[in-house]
Write a protein that holds these residues in place. Structure first.
Motif, PDB file in Angstrom:
ATOM      1  N   LEU A  48     -15.372  30.214 -18.923  1.00 42.57           N
ATOM      2  CA  LEU A  48     -14.446  29.493 -19.789  1.00 42.57           C
ATOM      3  C   LEU A  48     -13.021  29.920 -19.467  1.00 42.57           C
ATOM      4  O   LEU A  48     -12.644  31.079 -19.621  1.00 42.57           O
ATOM      5  N   ILE A  49     -12.203  28.958 -19.030  1.00 36.13           N
ATOM      6  CA  ILE A  49     -10.817  29.256 -18.663  1.00 36.13           C
ATOM      7  C   ILE A  49      -9.826  28.393 -19.447  1.00 36.13           C
ATOM      8  O   ILE A  49      -8.637  28.355 -19.140  1.00 36.13           O
ATOM      9  N   GLY A  50     -10.325  27.682 -20.443  1.00 39.29           N
ATOM     10  CA  GLY A  50      -9.477  26.881 -21.327  1.00 39.29           C
ATOM     11  C   GLY A  50      -9.984  27.007 -22.744  1.00 39.29           C
ATOM     12  O   GLY A  50     -10.837  27.854 -23.053  1.00 39.29           O
ATOM     13  N   ILE A  51      -9.480  26.162 -23.625  1.00 38.50           N
ATOM     14  CA  ILE A  51      -9.814  26.240 -25.053  1.00 38.50           C
ATOM     15  C   ILE A  51     -10.703  25.068 -25.442  1.00 38.50           C
ATOM     16  O   ILE A  51     -10.399  23.908 -25.136  1.00 38.50           O
ATOM     17  N   VAL A  52     -11.807  25.380 -26.112  1.00 37.59           N
ATOM     18  CA  VAL A  52     -12.719  24.359 -26.637  1.00 37.59           C
ATOM     19  C   VAL A  52     -12.830  24.561 -28.140  1.00 37.59           C
ATOM     20  O   VAL A  52     -13.307  25.599 -28.604  1.00 37.59           O
ATOM     21  N   ASP A  53     -12.367  23.591 -28.900  1.00 35.54           N
ATOM     22  CA  ASP A  53     -12.496  23.619 -30.362  1.00 35.54           C
ATOM     23  C   ASP A  53     -13.588  22.627 -30.753  1.00 35.54           C
ATOM     24  O   ASP A  53     -13.500  21.434 -30.448  1.00 35.54           O
ATOM     25  N   VAL A  54     -14.610  23.127 -31.450  1.00 34.32           N
ATOM     26  CA  VAL A  54     -15.758  22.300 -31.824  1.00 34.32           C
ATOM     27  C   VAL A  54     -15.779  22.140 -33.342  1.00 34.32           C
ATOM     28  O   VAL A  54     -15.816  23.136 -34.071  1.00 34.32           O
ATOM     29  N   TYR A  55     -15.763  20.879 -33.791  1.00 36.13           N
ATOM     30  CA  TYR A  55     -15.778  20.545 -35.219  1.00 36.13           C
ATOM     31  C   TYR A  55     -17.084  19.802 -35.512  1.00 36.13           C
ATOM     32  O   TYR A  55     -17.145  18.585 -35.386  1.00 36.13           O
ATOM     33  N   PRO A  56     -18.141  20.502 -35.918  1.00 33.29           N
ATOM     34  CA  PRO A  56     -19.449  19.837 -36.044  1.00 33.29           C
ATOM     35  C   PRO A  56     -19.571  18.874 -37.217  1.00 33.29           C
ATOM     36  O   PRO A  56     -20.362  17.939 -37.167  1.00 33.29           O
ATOM     37  N   ALA A  89     -12.228  30.392 -26.706  1.00 31.39           N
ATOM     38  CA  ALA A  89     -11.082  30.580 -25.817  1.00 31.39           C
ATOM     39  C   ALA A  89     -11.366  31.737 -24.867  1.00 31.39           C
ATOM     40  O   ALA A  89     -12.202  32.601 -25.148  1.00 31.39           O
ATOM     41  N   PRO A  90     -10.676  31.789 -23.744  1.00 28.63           N
ATOM     42  CA  PRO A  90     -10.876  32.901 -22.804  1.00 28.63           C
ATOM     43  C   PRO A  90     -10.548  34.241 -23.459  1.00 28.63           C
ATOM     44  O   PRO A  90      -9.737  34.313 -24.384  1.00 28.63           O
ATOM     45  N   ASP A  91     -11.173  35.298 -22.952  1.00 32.95           N
ATOM     46  CA  ASP A  91     -10.915  36.632 -23.499  1.00 32.95           C
ATOM     47  C   ASP A  91      -9.480  37.075 -23.273  1.00 32.95           C
ATOM     48  O   ASP A  91      -8.914  37.823 -24.079  1.00 32.95           O
ATOM     49  N   PHE A  92      -8.881  36.601 -22.191  1.00 28.97           N
ATOM     50  CA  PHE A  92      -7.506  36.997 -21.874  1.00 28.97           C
ATOM     51  C   PHE A  92      -6.663  35.743 -21.632  1.00 28.97           C
ATOM     52  O   PHE A  92      -6.375  35.372 -20.480  1.00 28.97           O
ATOM     53  N   PRO A  93      -6.270  35.063 -22.701  1.00 26.20           N
ATOM     54  CA  PRO A  93      -5.527  33.803 -22.549  1.00 26.20           C
ATOM     55  C   PRO A  93      -4.127  34.028 -21.985  1.00 26.20           C
ATOM     56  O   PRO A  93      -3.514  35.083 -22.177  1.00 26.20           O
ATOM     57  N   THR A  94      -3.643  33.012 -21.280  1.00 32.21           N
ATOM     58  CA  THR A  94      -2.299  33.072 -20.687  1.00 32.21           C
ATOM     59  C   THR A  94      -1.277  32.293 -21.503  1.00 32.21           C
ATOM     60  O   THR A  94      -0.073  32.438 -21.295  1.00 32.21           O
ATOM     61  N   GLY A  95      -1.770  31.433 -22.395  1.00 33.79           N
ATOM     62  CA  GLY A  95      -0.875  30.555 -23.146  1.00 33.79           C
ATOM     63  C   GLY A  95      -0.668  29.215 -22.480  1.00 33.79           C
ATOM     64  O   GLY A  95      -0.015  28.322 -23.036  1.00 33.79           O
ATOM     65  N   GLU A  96      -1.229  29.048 -21.293  1.00 34.15           N
ATOM     66  CA  GLU A  96      -1.084  27.792 -20.540  1.00 34.15           C
ATOM     67  C   GLU A  96      -2.383  26.993 -20.507  1.00 34.15           C
ATOM     68  O   GLU A  96      -2.495  26.020 -19.768  1.00 34.15           O
ATOM     69  N   GLU A  97      -3.380  27.411 -21.284  1.00 29.51           N
ATOM     70  CA  GLU A  97      -4.702  26.789 -21.216  1.00 29.51           C
ATOM     71  C   GLU A  97      -4.690  25.342 -21.705  1.00 29.51           C
ATOM     72  O   GLU A  97      -3.973  24.996 -22.646  1.00 29.51           O
ATOM     73  N   LYS A  98      -5.513  24.511 -21.065  1.00 31.19           N
ATOM     74  CA  LYS A  98      -5.789  23.176 -21.566  1.00 31.19           C
ATOM     75  C   LYS A  98      -6.724  23.286 -22.770  1.00 31.19           C
ATOM     76  O   LYS A  98      -7.512  24.230 -22.878  1.00 31.19           O
ATOM     77  N   ARG A  99      -6.665  22.309 -23.669  1.00 28.26           N
ATOM     78  CA  ARG A  99      -7.471  22.362 -24.896  1.00 28.26           C
ATOM     79  C   ARG A  99      -8.179  21.035 -25.108  1.00 28.26           C
ATOM     80  O   ARG A  99      -7.570  19.957 -25.048  1.00 28.26           O
ATOM     81  N   ILE A 100      -9.500  21.111 -25.356  1.00 27.59           N
ATOM     82  CA  ILE A 100     -10.287  19.934 -25.705  1.00 27.59           C
ATOM     83  C   ILE A 100     -10.887  20.139 -27.089  1.00 27.59           C
ATOM     84  O   ILE A 100     -11.307  21.246 -27.434  1.00 27.59           O
ATOM     85  N   CYS A 101     -10.897  19.088 -27.890  1.00 22.80           N
ATOM     86  CA  CYS A 101     -11.534  19.108 -29.208  1.00 22.80           C
ATOM     87  C   CYS A 101     -12.749  18.184 -29.183  1.00 22.80           C
ATOM     88  O   CYS A 101     -12.651  17.038 -28.726  1.00 22.80           O
ATOM     89  N   ILE A 102     -13.864  18.691 -29.663  1.00 23.91           N
ATOM     90  CA  ILE A 102     -15.104  17.911 -29.761  1.00 23.91           C
ATOM     91  C   ILE A 102     -15.440  17.804 -31.234  1.00 23.91           C
ATOM     92  O   ILE A 102     -15.660  18.820 -31.900  1.00 23.91           O
ATOM     93  N   VAL A 103     -15.430  16.575 -31.765  1.00 25.68           N
ATOM     94  CA  VAL A 103     -15.576  16.395 -33.211  1.00 25.68           C
ATOM     95  C   VAL A 103     -16.797  15.532 -33.515  1.00 25.68           C
ATOM     96  O   VAL A 103     -17.187  14.664 -32.740  1.00 25.68           O
ATOM     97  N   SER A 104     -17.388  15.782 -34.681  1.00 27.85           N
ATOM     98  CA  SER A 104     -18.583  15.056 -35.090  1.00 27.85           C
ATOM     99  C   SER A 104     -18.641  15.030 -36.614  1.00 27.85           C
ATOM    100  O   SER A 104     -17.920  15.751 -37.293  1.00 27.85           O
ATOM    101  N   GLY A 105     -19.546  14.194 -37.131  1.00 24.90           N
ATOM    102  CA  GLY A 105     -19.835  14.226 -38.559  1.00 24.90           C
ATOM    103  C   GLY A 105     -18.848  13.510 -39.449  1.00 24.90           C
ATOM    104  O   GLY A 105     -18.776  13.791 -40.640  1.00 24.90           O
ATOM    105  N   LEU A 106     -18.070  12.561 -38.905  1.00 28.49           N
ATOM    106  CA  LEU A 106     -17.234  11.743 -39.790  1.00 28.49           C
ATOM    107  C   LEU A 106     -18.108  10.927 -40.734  1.00 28.49           C
ATOM    108  O   LEU A 106     -17.724  10.658 -41.872  1.00 28.49           O
ATOM    109  N   TYR A 107     -19.278  10.513 -40.254  1.00 27.78           N
ATOM    110  CA  TYR A 107     -20.259   9.809 -41.077  1.00 27.78           C
ATOM    111  C   TYR A 107     -21.466  10.718 -41.272  1.00 27.78           C
ATOM    112  O   TYR A 107     -21.969  11.321 -40.325  1.00 27.78           O
ATOM    113  N   GLY A 108     -21.950  10.785 -42.502  1.00 30.33           N
ATOM    114  CA  GLY A 108     -22.995  11.733 -42.844  1.00 30.33           C
ATOM    115  C   GLY A 108     -24.373  11.402 -42.316  1.00 30.33           C
ATOM    116  O   GLY A 108     -25.282  12.232 -42.410  1.00 30.33           O
TER     117      GLY A 108
END
Length: 399
Positions: free
Chosen positions: A152-160, A110-129
């Protein structure tokens, strides 16, 4: 025979013994209508009790997903009947208060100084081994963001690794249960371990603007990088898919998609979600992965999450089931491909041969059944009659 130990091979005296039982008996109006499963367990239970052990019997009765299920699908009648059959009290415990909590492991960027209005993307992987492409893509996304964190001006959540035990054991299912994790979303906090895990993952992602679910093909067939989506979600998902720098967008009929998949379930609650499939199981194709990562950054820029430089996504063919030709084997043997993935072929072109390694004979010459691009190609050479050898995408696939 197999040298298996049974309950008769040890003494339970002074021990606490957990016994996994099958007490999933039929009930009607709170009464057991068939107690054969209880009777079958009696010799084991009596032996352990006679040894002097402390016995804990665990089982389930149906699938408990709601508070109402807790009332109607209870093992209390089982405990009562076992008390009668054993001649001693069997206490029923509805809830085990265990001070443990499942934590979903992810990299939250996430940005160092978030505003609370950021867009968020989730990138997920590994449902199958056995799917390793997504592991590399997650690594590369994180690496690039850290190199230019100021962009980086939004939120990126990475689930490997959503199914880490599957990854460790190299299986497509949840180890021990045989359950396909991508069939039980949104899950249930009151369900078994797999459903509980799915529920925790689902709740953690819920609320995001977009989710990208990364997959690879199975061990047998090599796939070009592609986005897959349902035909009832085209309007909302196509702008996302066009950013992802893949080589094909495949639109499936909605009635052919599992309702329990992560992407389907997230779309149902307003998280726009697409599936990317590429490569083959147990392999990492860096060329594919880097192209997809380029596409992810292009998407993040479009969403207002990233302000750094990005590539212009390639023009991509958009296809549906009627544009796909399936080439299946008519004999068994070893498939020797004569073309490569992405090859443009004409109807009647030779795609490869099926050979008999015992006789040295060619069992079958495989021909293209139409014009188009090879978008899937058999990677594992041992085949039998009916095995998928290739797919050809043709027709008016480009927009």
């Amino acid at each position: 025979g197999l040298n298996k130990k049974s309950v008769d091979d040890f003494n339970a005296k002074g021990r606490r013994v957990l016994v996994r039982c099958d007490f999933n008996v039929p009930l009607k109006d709170g009464q057991i209508t068939d107690e054969n499963r209880l009777v079958a367990a009696l010799p084991t239970i009596k032996k352990l009790v006679a040894d002097g052990g402390k016995i804990i019997l665990c089982s389930h009765l149906g699938k408990v997903k709601t508070e109402e299920d807790k009332k109607t699908k209870t093992l209390a009648p089982v405990a009562k009947r076992l008390t009668e059959l054993l001649g001693q009290e069997v206490k029923f415990v509805a809830d085990l208060m265990v001070e443990e909590e499942l934590k979903v492991k992810k990299n939250h960027l996430a940005p160092d100084f978030p505003t609370g209005e950021e867009k968020r993307i989730c990138i997920v992987s590994g449902l199958y081994g056995d799917e390793l492409q997504g592991q590399y893509i997650c690594y590369e996304v994180i690496r690039r963001i850290k190199l230019e964190y100021e962009n980086l001006i939004g939120i990126v959540d990475v689930y490997p690794a959503l199914n880490p035990m599957g990854l460790d054991s190299k299986t497509r299912e949840i180890p021990g249960s045989g359950i396909d994790m991508n069939s039980i979303f949104p899950g249930s906090k009151l369900g078994a371990l797999g459903e509980y895990t799915a529920s925790c993952i689902f709740d953690d992602i819920k609320g995001a603007d977009v989710c990208i679910d990364l997959h690879a093909s199975n061990l047998y067939v090599h796939e070009v990088p592609q986005v897959r989506m349902n035909d009832d979600r085209v309007d909302e998902l196509m702008p996302i898919a066009k950013c992802l720098n893949v080589d094909m967008i495949w639109i499936h009929p909605s009635n052919s998609v599992l309702n329990g998949s992560l992407a389907y379930s997230l779309n149902e609650v307003g998280v726009r979600s697409v599936v990317i499939e590429s490569g083959v199981a147990y392999r990492i194709n860096q060329q594919y992965c880097n192209a997809i990562v380029d596409g992810l950054f292009a998407l993040m820029k479009e969403m207002g999450i990233w302000k750094g430089n990005t590539v212009t996504p390639k023009k991509v063919p958009i296809t549906n089931d009627k544009d796909i030709r399936y080439i299946n084997a008519e004999s068994s043997g070893i498939f020797i491909p004569g073309v490569q993935l992405f090859a443009q072929v004409k109807k009647g072109d030779e795609l490869g041969t099926v050979v008999n390694v015992i006789t040295g004979a060619v069992e079958e010459v495989v021909y293209a059944t139409g014009d188009g691009m090879i978008c899937s190609l058999r990677d594992y050479p041992v085949i039998e009659e009916g095995s998928l050898l290739a797919r050809i995408v043709g027709g008016n696939a480009y927009e």
